[in-house]
Design a protein around this motif. Structure first.
Motif, short mmCIF file in Angstrom:
data_model
loop_
_atom_site.label_atom_id
_atom_site.label_comp_id
_atom_site.label_asym_id
_atom_site.label_seq_id
_atom_site.Cartn_x
_atom_site.Cartn_y
_atom_site.Cartn_z
N LYS A 1 1.32 12.60 4.62
CA LYS A 1 0.79 12.53 3.26
C LYS A 1 0.96 11.17 2.59
N GLY A 2 1.09 10.11 3.40
CA GLY A 2 1.12 8.76 2.83
C GLY A 2 2.51 8.24 2.49
N TRP A 3 3.56 8.94 2.88
CA TRP A 3 4.91 8.46 2.62
C TRP A 3 5.27 7.36 3.62
N GLU B 1 5.74 5.55 -6.82
CA GLU B 1 5.47 6.86 -7.40
C GLU B 1 6.71 7.75 -7.35
N GLU B 2 7.32 7.81 -6.16
CA GLU B 2 8.55 8.59 -6.00
C GLU B 2 9.24 8.15 -4.72
N GLY B 3 10.51 8.53 -4.59
CA GLY B 3 11.26 8.19 -3.39
C GLY B 3 12.56 8.97 -3.34
N ARG C 1 6.79 7.05 -1.79
CA ARG C 1 5.34 7.21 -1.89
C ARG C 1 4.87 6.25 -2.97
N LYS D 1 1.90 4.76 -5.51
CA LYS D 1 0.78 5.30 -6.29
C LYS D 1 -0.54 5.00 -5.58
N ASN E 1 -2.15 8.34 -0.36
CA ASN E 1 -1.97 9.77 -0.06
C ASN E 1 -2.34 10.12 1.37
N ARG F 1 -1.84 9.05 5.68
CA ARG F 1 -1.00 8.37 6.68
C ARG F 1 -1.62 7.07 7.17
N ALA G 1 -1.37 4.42 4.53
CA ALA G 1 0.04 4.03 4.43
C ALA G 1 0.43 3.09 5.57
#
Length: 175
Positions: free
Chosen positions: A20-22, A55-57, A67, A69, A72, A74, A77
């Motif tokens: 999911k792009g992480w 965005e988050e981690g 992740r 912004k 989204n 792979r 990313a």
């Protein structure tokens, strides 16, 4: 002031994580999770500078995963893998008196307490027990040797003068 002096490298994107792009990030901050406190990143990838928002981690085992912004997927990313993570130097917290960021020590001329020039701090290495100054010879140094000097304030490192651009050490030049 150069672009590099206005930014500090805080990590490197190493690989993708999940579908999911992480991304996995190797953090240079201490503690490792400290990198998550900076929302505005500048990615330096193959000479291109890419401003991104975190965005988050979170911590994932020994790694940090994040992740960005708008990322989204792979495959998208993956295009960021290998990027150096920079943050504006102004965003770094102020340190207590007598503490320094490595970037502040890099480039300082190193002198013994007797006034002999040993060279210039090229970089530092983390060894576990203490950090080590890697001092490269300069035109004004007493010889052309590279030296590894433990960064031990009050024991080996006697003075750090950022304004005067010098560091004084109690160190035997023959060692």
């Amino acid at each position: 002031m150069t672009q590099d002096s206005q930014e500090t490298v805080v990590g490197r994107i190493t690989s993708v994580f999940g579908v999911k792009g992480w991304l996995k990030v190797y953090s240079y901050t201490d503690p490792k999770e400290g990198i998550l406190g900076y929302p505005n990143w500048i990615l330096d990838l193959d000479g291109k500078r890419i401003p991104v928002k975190l965005e988050e981690g979170r911590r994932q085992g020994q790694a940090i995963v994040i992740r960005l912004k708008g990322i989204n997927d792979r495959e998208l990313a993956r295009t960021y893998c290998g990027a150096e993570v920079r943050v504006p130097t102004a965003d770094l917290p102020e340190l207590p008196e007598g503490e320094y960021y490595w970037r502040q020590l890099q480039g300082l001329e190193v002198f013994t307490v007797e006034g002999e020039c040993l060279g210039q701090v090229d970089h530092l290495i983390e060894t576990g027990s203490n950090d080590v100054l890697v001092v490269h010879a300069t035109a004004g140094s007493i010889d052309q040797r590279e030296r590894l000097i433990p960064y031990l304030p009050d024991q080996v490192v006697r003075e750090v003068d950022l304004v005067g651009h010098k560091l004084v050490v109690d160190w035997d030049p023959e060692f």
